[in-house]
Write an enzyme that holds these catalytic residues in place. Structure first.
Site, mmCIF file in Angstrom:
data_model
loop_
_atom_site.group_PDB
_atom_site.id
_atom_site.type_symbol
_atom_site.label_atom_id
_atom_site.label_comp_id
_atom_site.label_asym_id
_atom_site.label_seq_id
_atom_site.Cartn_x
_atom_site.Cartn_y
_atom_site.Cartn_z
ATOM 1 N N ARG B 50 0.880 -1.154 0.000
ATOM 2 C CA ARG B 50 0.000 0.000 0.000
ATOM 3 C C ARG B 50 0.918 1.205 0.000
ATOM 4 N NH1 ARG B 50 -4.050 -1.385 5.040
ATOM 5 N NH2 ARG B 50 -4.411 -3.553 4.458
ATOM 6 N N ASP B 52 0.783 5.342 0.752
ATOM 7 C CA ASP B 52 -0.122 6.327 1.350
ATOM 8 C C ASP B 52 -0.504 7.419 0.358
ATOM 9 O OD1 ASP B 52 -0.489 5.305 3.837
ATOM 10 O OD2 ASP B 52 1.179 6.395 4.756
ATOM 11 N N TYR B 110 13.240 2.707 -1.816
ATOM 12 C CA TYR B 110 12.523 3.975 -1.762
ATOM 13 C C TYR B 110 13.502 5.137 -1.874
ATOM 14 C CZ TYR B 110 8.134 1.907 0.029
ATOM 15 O OH TYR B 110 6.977 1.209 0.176
ATOM 16 N N ARG B 197 9.454 6.982 6.170
ATOM 17 C CA ARG B 197 9.226 8.375 6.558
ATOM 18 C C ARG B 197 9.667 8.632 8.003
ATOM 19 N NH1 ARG B 197 3.131 8.899 4.562
ATOM 20 N NH2 ARG B 197 3.243 10.817 5.779
#
Lengths: 244, 244
Positions: B50, B52, B110, B197
């Protein structure tokens, strides 16, 4: 009365260009509204140029007269607190009362960004023009040399602005490859309506082989807009710097 | 029945993340609608993760089962003609019927982008987080070394997903300076909810001097979310690659 010069960055995606219009939201309107919010008075802002809908800027320049006592360098922070997130004042400074952002400009530097490759881009798509055909960079560089210098650029202007002369001087055209991006950096003493976008559109016709590099000489001589390439889309264009 | 694997680029700005929701537009929904438009049948799409709301991807992977006879590599062009401009299929290929985009993933890479400087950015603002405070890059690099390797990352996960274990292996953290941009490249075998994050948010606390680099060891040991830094905004995050 004081004269304040502003240097502005903006993302033009959601605006109908710089210049105030009756039925569309423009960057000039947003800047004038922010000045009114900060000073309490309406000031007309003079822009260095009109930019079209969707065109961006990293160093647009404008100026306005004000009776406000706010120190010039404080305008930056004050205006930014009222401006939307796609418009940012980079610098605010006091200039001579005679300074005029448009009339005093002696040159501008634009950058036009193309992205090549198999697929259109999703990320950053508002800042680049997707061109899927193969481009011969060396031929485009050869063609760009014919555009350098002082010429009547009538073939490279769209109808839409009244100017006294179509003679302009292009001082620099650099074509820079960066991965699958190609950047066209164009510097000149001034530009006719859509001139950068028509120059790039013409160089793309050279890049794909439809025009020979030397054909640019014929286009210039013809002064005939229909001979040059298409005006490429606005989203790839960014006004990087205005010279005074 | 055939199993088709898609590699996708998307700009997450205007979506409520990847996963289908009842009251918000998601990327999964758009991809499933495009598959229905192309094949005439509804297929459920399985995503590698998933993402965000506001998070972007350059190499998201998903798969779906179909009885369609369309050659696998043709799905790319067909789906792109139905997808909105902020979602692009980069590759479509047929895979074994057992392939599962989430369960078979063995790692992800990422990238998180920060922009520093005096002013918030206007251009590209949806792809980077503006951080105005000075950062000590070397201290952030020192701290990142403690995050490398296999740890219980309970302190680096937000509530919101149920997973069996919070143990993950981070294989690479690179901090790259590029003008006034700083990119955090993080590769690992898997990530907990908001983990990248929170890692970046914690490294920023080191960069500003609020945390010492060694304090990261204490945070990991504590397994206490409140000890780590804030979860930095979604817009700076991009899923670059999923490994199988």
């Amino acid at each position: 009365m004081r004269n304040i010069k502003l240097t502005i960055e903006y993302d033009g995606t959601n605006y109908a260009g710089w210049q105030r219009q009756n039925n569309a939201v423009t960057i000039q309107q947003k800047v004038e509204e922010a000045i009114r919010d900060v000073t309490g008075k309406v000031s007309e802002v003079i822009g260095s140029s009109r930019t079209d809908s969707g065109v961006h800027a990293k160093g647009f320049v404008c100026n306005f007269l004000t009776e406000s006592k706010i120190p010039a360098e404080k305008f930056k922070k004050a205006l930014n607190s009222f401006l939307p997130e796609d418009i940012v004042i980079l610098q605010s400074e006091e200039v001579e009362i005679s300074f005029h952002a448009r009339f005093n400009s002696i040159g501008k530097r634009y950058e036009y960004t193309i992205i090549t490759g198999d697929q259109r881009p999703a990320i950053g798509r508002n800042y680049m023009y997707y061109f899927y055909r193969k481009l011969d960079i060396e031929n485009m560089r050869s063609a760009s040399k014919y555009i350098l210098g002082t010429h009547d650029f009538s073939a490279f202007k769209n109808a839409g602005s009244s100017v006294k002369t179509s003679v302009r001087t292009i001082k620099e055209i650099n074509i820079v490859e960066d991965g699958n991006m190609i950047r066209f950096i164009v510097m000149g003493d001034g530009f006719l309506y859509n001139m950068v976008r028509i120059i790039v559109g013409t160089l793309l016709e050279v890049g794909t082989g439809r025009f020979k590099p030397e054909y640019v000489v014929d286009i210039l001589k013809s002064k005939d807009r229909s001979k040059a390439g298409k005006s490429v889309p606005a989203n790839g264009l960014c006004l990087k710097e205005v010279f005074y």
